[in-house]
Design a protein around this motif. Structure first.
Motif, PDB file in Angstrom:
ATOM      1  N   PHE A   1       0.962  -1.168  -0.025  1.00 50.73           N
ATOM      2  CA  PHE A   1       0.075  -0.009   0.028  1.00 50.73           C
ATOM      3  C   PHE A   1       0.808   1.444   0.131  1.00 50.73           C
ATOM      4  O   PHE A   1       0.609   2.157  -0.627  1.00 50.73           O
ATOM      5  N   VAL A   2       1.865   1.235   0.976  1.00 52.58           N
ATOM      6  CA  VAL A   2       2.755   2.462   0.899  1.00 52.58           C
ATOM      7  C   VAL A   2       3.413   2.661  -0.358  1.00 52.58           C
ATOM      8  O   VAL A   2       3.488   3.784  -0.773  1.00 52.58           O
ATOM      9  N   MET A   3       3.894   1.667  -1.146  1.00 53.57           N
ATOM     10  CA  MET A   3       4.548   1.741  -2.261  1.00 53.57           C
ATOM     11  C   MET A   3       3.784   2.394  -3.225  1.00 53.57           C
ATOM     12  O   MET A   3       4.108   3.052  -4.059  1.00 53.57           O
ATOM     13  N   VAL A   4       2.596   1.911  -3.228  1.00 53.59           N
ATOM     14  CA  VAL A   4       1.538   2.348  -4.462  1.00 53.59           C
ATOM     15  C   VAL A   4       1.369   3.932  -4.131  1.00 53.59           C
ATOM     16  O   VAL A   4       1.394   4.619  -5.202  1.00 53.59           O
ATOM     17  N   VAL A   5       1.250   4.356  -2.999  1.00 52.05           N
ATOM     18  CA  VAL A   5       0.961   5.788  -2.546  1.00 52.05           C
ATOM     19  C   VAL A   5       2.297   6.634  -2.886  1.00 52.05           C
ATOM     20  O   VAL A   5       1.845   7.517  -3.499  1.00 52.05           O
TER      21      VAL A   5
ATOM     22  N   ALA B   1      -1.722   4.487   5.101  1.00 47.45           N
ATOM     23  CA  ALA B   1      -1.097   3.493   4.593  1.00 47.45           C
ATOM     24  C   ALA B   1       0.090   2.755   5.486  1.00 47.45           C
ATOM     25  O   ALA B   1       0.084   1.630   5.776  1.00 47.45           O
ATOM     26  N   THR B   2       0.969   3.793   5.996  1.00 45.20           N
ATOM     27  CA  THR B   2       1.946   3.466   7.068  1.00 45.20           C
ATOM     28  C   THR B   2       1.334   2.857   8.132  1.00 45.20           C
ATOM     29  O   THR B   2       1.780   1.635   8.754  1.00 45.20           O
TER      30      THR B   2
ATOM     31  N   SER C   1       7.484  -6.628  -6.257  1.00 46.81           N
ATOM     32  CA  SER C   1       8.609  -5.696  -5.679  1.00 46.81           C
ATOM     33  C   SER C   1       8.790  -5.874  -4.027  1.00 46.81           C
ATOM     34  O   SER C   1      10.077  -6.248  -3.832  1.00 46.81           O
ATOM     35  N   THR C   2       7.754  -5.628  -3.577  1.00 43.41           N
ATOM     36  CA  THR C   2       8.005  -5.704  -1.989  1.00 43.41           C
ATOM     37  C   THR C   2       8.106  -7.008  -1.266  1.00 43.41           C
ATOM     38  O   THR C   2       8.934  -7.145  -0.448  1.00 43.41           O
ATOM     39  N   LEU C   3       7.517  -8.185  -2.033  1.00 34.11           N
ATOM     40  CA  LEU C   3       7.985  -9.372  -1.491  1.00 34.11           C
ATOM     41  C   LEU C   3       9.256  -9.904  -1.878  1.00 34.11           C
ATOM     42  O   LEU C   3      10.011 -10.555  -0.791  1.00 34.11           O
TER      43      LEU C   3
END
Length: 367
Positions: free
Chosen positions: A78-82, A246-247, A95-97
């Motif tokens: 969520f944070v990465m999309v924002v 999101a964080t 990417s995050t996984l």
């Protein structure tokens, strides 16, 4: 007679880091891990007791634990999309996984994760500028959350029980650090001149700290802070509230996995309340601000088991719950990350030419 221009002295080759210094961090990390898992944990529980606690869970408890684990993994992106306009949720998931798996398994994996993030985003057409903005803001807000959660937990505990001097001092110290960080960020974003002044001041402080170690003074921090301000001001003004939400969702979702694990193995609210568990969790997360080991391995277990047992939890049950929690949030992402990495290497349908991702006004591409 032609004058011969004097030759410049040969440049001195850069000094290489001594071998002992390169090996110091890995050796200390391994020593810490060995002390935690071969000396500390056996005093609390055994793998047989952990397995017995897991087998004692009902199907409803196992299902609930699986559901909150899946949700926690979903919140990573969520944070990465924002922070990266134009990035799709599926790309953020890969990417995050992948980068989480690297960070959890490799000493110094943070640097490798950064390189992987740039490489993946570039393969999907995103510029280095957009990736830099995303990494800067997600890291900054993650550290804000690590400062804010202990303050929140201690404040809630103060309202629910008689506050102790230690809790008040810890809460005030955390609140002071959080307020100082937020004020500093506000001043940095206010103007380019203010950002440059903050960078210059921070550079002087860093140089003073490094001087006793024989290190040269740092340079260019004024340019770095100005560049950070230019890159992030537009995006933060538009999405700071979504980034904050999101964080917080990501951090609290991780805590919920711990809380459900505690209840599932038999640690009741009478032994450790949800607020006490939140306080222990928050301070354990704060310890990971300094990456002693990959993914906080050993450090998190030590902090959680010690803190939850001190709060009143049954020692073997607390240790079992923490190991279940870490298995779901630390171990599980590793094979998932290996799978997403292999998918990224072989999947060509998402690829774009460099810098051809959809443009956005929120991130200046030339900044």
């Amino acid at each position: 007679m032609t004058a011969v221009a004097p030759q410049a002295p040969p440049a001195r080759p850069p000094r290489s880091t001594p071998l002992w210094r390169r090996l110091l961090a890995p050796v200390l990390s391994l020593a810490l891990l060995g002390a935690v898992f071969f000396w500390f944990l056996p005093q609390f529980t055994s793998l047989a007791d952990v397995w017995s606690a897991v087998r004692g869970m009902s199907w409803a408890e196992l299902g609930l634990l699986a559901a909150v684990t899946v949700w926690n993994l979903a919140t990573y992106q969520f944070v990465m999309v924002v922070t990266m306009p134009g990035l799709r949720l599926r790309e953020a998931t890969v990417s995050t996984l992948t980068t989480t798996a690297v960070s959890n398994t490799v000493i110094g994996g943070a640097a490798i994760s950064l390189g992987l993030t740039y490489g993946m985003n570039s393969s999907w057409g995103f510029s280095r500028s957009r990736t830099s903005v995303s990494l800067l803001l997600s890291g900054l807000w993650n550290n804000f959350a690590k400062l804010a959660l202990p303050v929140l937990a201690l404040s809630l505990l103060a309202f629910s029980s008689t506050p102790t001097t230690g809790r008040l001092l810890a809460g005030l110290a955390g609140m002071g650090g959080l307020v100082a960080a937020v004020v500093l960020l506000g001043l940095l974003l206010r103007s380019r001149e203010g950002a440059a002044r903050i960078g210059t001041g921070a550079g002087r402080v860093a140089s003073a700290v490094l001087r006793p170690f024989g290190r040269p003074p740092v340079h260019g921090w004024d340019l770095a802070t100005t560049k950070f301000r230019d890159r992030t001001a537009l995006l933060l003004r538009a999405r700071w509230h979504w980034l904050t939400l999101a964080t917080l969702v990501s951090q609290l979702s991780l805590f919920v996995v711990l809380l459900i694990a505690l209840r599932a193995v038999g640690v009741t609210s009478g032994q450790v309340s949800a607020l006490e568990a939140l306080a222990v969790f928050a301070f354990a997360r704060l310890l990971t601000a300094v990456p002693f080991t990959p993914g906080g391995l050993g450090v998190i277990e030590l902090a959680l088991i010690t803190g939850l047992a001190a709060a009143g939890g049954d020692r073997p049950l607390v240790a079992a719950a923490v190991l279940v929690f870490r298995g779901l949030t630390y171990v599980l992402p590793i094979p998932l990350g290996v799978g997403t990495y292999l998918f990224w290497r072989h999947n060509r349908s998402w690829r774009r030419e460099p810098n051809t991702a959809p443009r956005t006004d929120l991130v200046p591409e030339t900044a």
